[in-house]
Design an enzyme around this catalytic site. Structure first.
Site, PDB file in Angstrom:
ATOM      1  N   HIS A  92      36.709  33.152  38.334  1.00 17.51           N
ATOM      2  CA  HIS A  92      37.600  34.244  38.764  1.00 17.51           C
ATOM      3  C   HIS A  92      38.948  33.647  39.154  1.00 17.51           C
ATOM      4  CE1 HIS A  92      34.920  37.867  39.464  1.00 17.51           C
ATOM      5  NE2 HIS A  92      34.087  36.953  38.979  1.00 17.51           N
ATOM      6  N   ASP A 127      33.646  44.752  37.813  1.00  8.30           N
ATOM      7  CA  ASP A 127      34.204  43.567  38.467  1.00  8.30           C
ATOM      8  C   ASP A 127      34.064  43.707  39.988  1.00  8.30           C
ATOM      9  OD1 ASP A 127      35.642  41.158  38.560  1.00  8.30           O
ATOM     10  OD2 ASP A 127      37.594  42.170  38.621  1.00  8.30           O
TER      11      ASP A 127
END
Ligand code: G3H
Ligand code: 13P
Ligand code: ZN
Length: 331
Positions: free
Chosen positions: A233, A94
C-alpha cells in the site's frame, strides 16, 4: 447470496497473484471514485493488456454512492470487452474495516475484499480477518489482510508513526486466518507526503531521495511464507513532473515526496504481487485541471478539463504497467 461477481465479468485475485508471483511482476490496484478514473483504469490496462484490480475505499463509497460505483465497475468491464480487451479484472474493497462492510461488498458483486485489522491488537486482527475469510471463501472471494501499520491516513484512521510488519507474526497470521494475500508495512505510507525532507538525502542533481524501503524485512517475510502474495500500500511515486505542473499553476504542494519507481520495480520482482496506487492518479488529474484553468480561464465545460485529465491518467497508468510494475502484456 444476492449476486455473484462471476456473473459480472470479474475474477478473484488468486490466479492473478499466482501468475504475478511466478512472472516477477505486480498487478496494479488503482482506486476510483468517478467516471474519468474508471475509464482511465480500464482503457490503460486494456491497451497495455495488464491484469487489473479496480479498488473502492469506504470514502469512495460515501462520495459516489456504493450502488453507482458497483454499476460503473460492471459497465467498465463491458466497455473493455466491447473494445476487444480480455484482461482479467478484479473488483476489490480497499481498507474494509468491518465484517459487515465486507459482507455487503461480497453480496453486491465484489470479487475481492480487504479487511484491515492492522489498527487492532494482534489477536483481534486475527479473529476479525479469519471471520471475513470464512465468509468470503464460501463465495470464492479472495481476502487481503494487513499486518503492521502504515504512517499516514487510511480513510478515517490516522497513524503518526509506521509500525513495520514483524516477520515473526506473518506465518502465524497467514496460518490462523487463511487469508489470500497480506499487506505489509516496510516504509511506504499513504498520501503525497510520505517522507519529511529531513529524512531524505540530496542526489547530485539536488533532488531529494527518500530512505529505501525495508527490503530486509520483506526478505524475512518471504522466508516465513514462501510463495505467498504480498501487497504494497501507499506505493505512489508522487511523480515530480505532475507536482511541478501543480506548483506552476497555482497549487501548493511543497515537500511532496513518494516512493521512487526503481524501488517499486524491485518490489514488483519479489513476492509483492499487488501495488496500490491512488495518490499518483489524484496528482495527475489535479495537474491537468489546474493547467486548463490557468491557460483557459474562460473554460467552463467540465469535459474540457476532465477530458485532458483522463488522457494524462491513461498515459501515466500505461507507463506504470509497462515500466514500473511489469504487468503490461500479462493480461
Ligand atoms: O488508502 C487510501 C486510499 O488512497 C483511499 O483513499 O480513503 O481518501 O478514498 P480515500
Ligand atoms: P498512495 O496514497 O500511495 O497512492 O496509496 C494508495 C493505497 O494504498 C490505497 O489503498
Ligand atoms: Zn492503502
Amino acid at each position: 447470496m444476492a449476486v455473484s461477481y462471476k456473473d459480472l465479468g470479474f475474477v478473484n485475485t488468486k490466479e492473478m497473484f499466482k501468475k504475478a508471483f511466478e512472472g516477477g511482476y505486480a498487478v496494479p490496484a488503482y482506486n476510483f471514485n468517478n467516471m474519468e478514473q474508471i475509464q482511465s483504469i480500464i482503457t490503460a490496462c486494456g491497451k497495455s493488456n495488464s491484469p487489473v484490480i479496480m479498488q473502492v475505499s469506504s470514502g469512495a463509497r460515501k462520495y459516489a454512492n456504493e450502488t453507482l460505483l458497483q454499476y460503473m465497475a460492471q459497465g467498465a468491464v463491458k466497455m473493455a470487452r466491447q473494445q476487444g480487451h480480455n484482461m482479467p479484472v478484479a473488483l476489490h474493497l480497499d481498507h474494509g474495516d468491518t465484517f459487515e462492510l465486507c459482507v455487503q461488498c461480497i453480496e453486491s458483486g465484489f470479487s475481492s475484499v480487504m479487511i484491515d485489522g492492522s489498527h487492532h491488537p494482534y489477536e483481534k486482527n486475527v479473529e476479525l480477518t479469519a471471520k471475513v475469510v470464512e465468509y468470503a471463501h464460501k463465495y470464492d472471494v479472495t481476502v487481503e489482510g494487513e499486518l503492521g501499520v502504515l504512517a499516514g491516513i487510511e480513510d478515517d484512521v490516522v497513524a503518526a508513526e509506521s509500525v513495520y510488519t514483524q516477520p515473526d507474526q506473518v506465518e502465524d497470521f497467514v496460518k490462523k486466518t487463511g487469508v489470500d494475500s497480506l499487506a505489509i508495512s516496510i516504509g511506504t505510507s499513504h498520501g503525497a507526503f510520505k517522507f519529511k525532507p529531513e529524512q531524505c538525502t540530496k542526489n547530485e542533481k539536488g533532488v531529494l531521495v527518500p530512505p529505501p524501503l525495508r527490503f530486509d524485512i520483506l526478505e524475512e517475510i518471504e522466508k516465513r511464507v514462501p510463495g505467498f502474495p504480498i501487497v504494497l500500500h501507499g506505493a505512489s511515486s508522487v511523480l515530480p513532473e505532475y507536482v511541478k505542473i501543480i506548483e506552476e499553476n497555482g497549487g501548493a504542494l511543497k515537500a511532496a515526496i513518494g516512493i521512487p519507481s526503481e524501488q517499486l520495480r524491485k518490489a514488483a520482482k519479489s513476492a509483492v504481487c499487488k501495488i496500490n496506487i491512488d495518490s499518483d492518479g489524484r496528482l495527475v488529474m489535479t495537474a491537468m485541471i489546474r493547467k486548463v484553468f490557468k491557460d483557459s480561464p474562460a473554460e467552463f465545460d467540465p469535459r474540457k478539463y476532465l477530458g485532458p485529465a483522463r488522457e494524462e491518467l491513461i498515459k501515466m497508468m500505461i507507463d506504470k504497467n509497462e515500466n514500473v510494475l511489469g504487468s503490461a502484456g500479462k493480461g
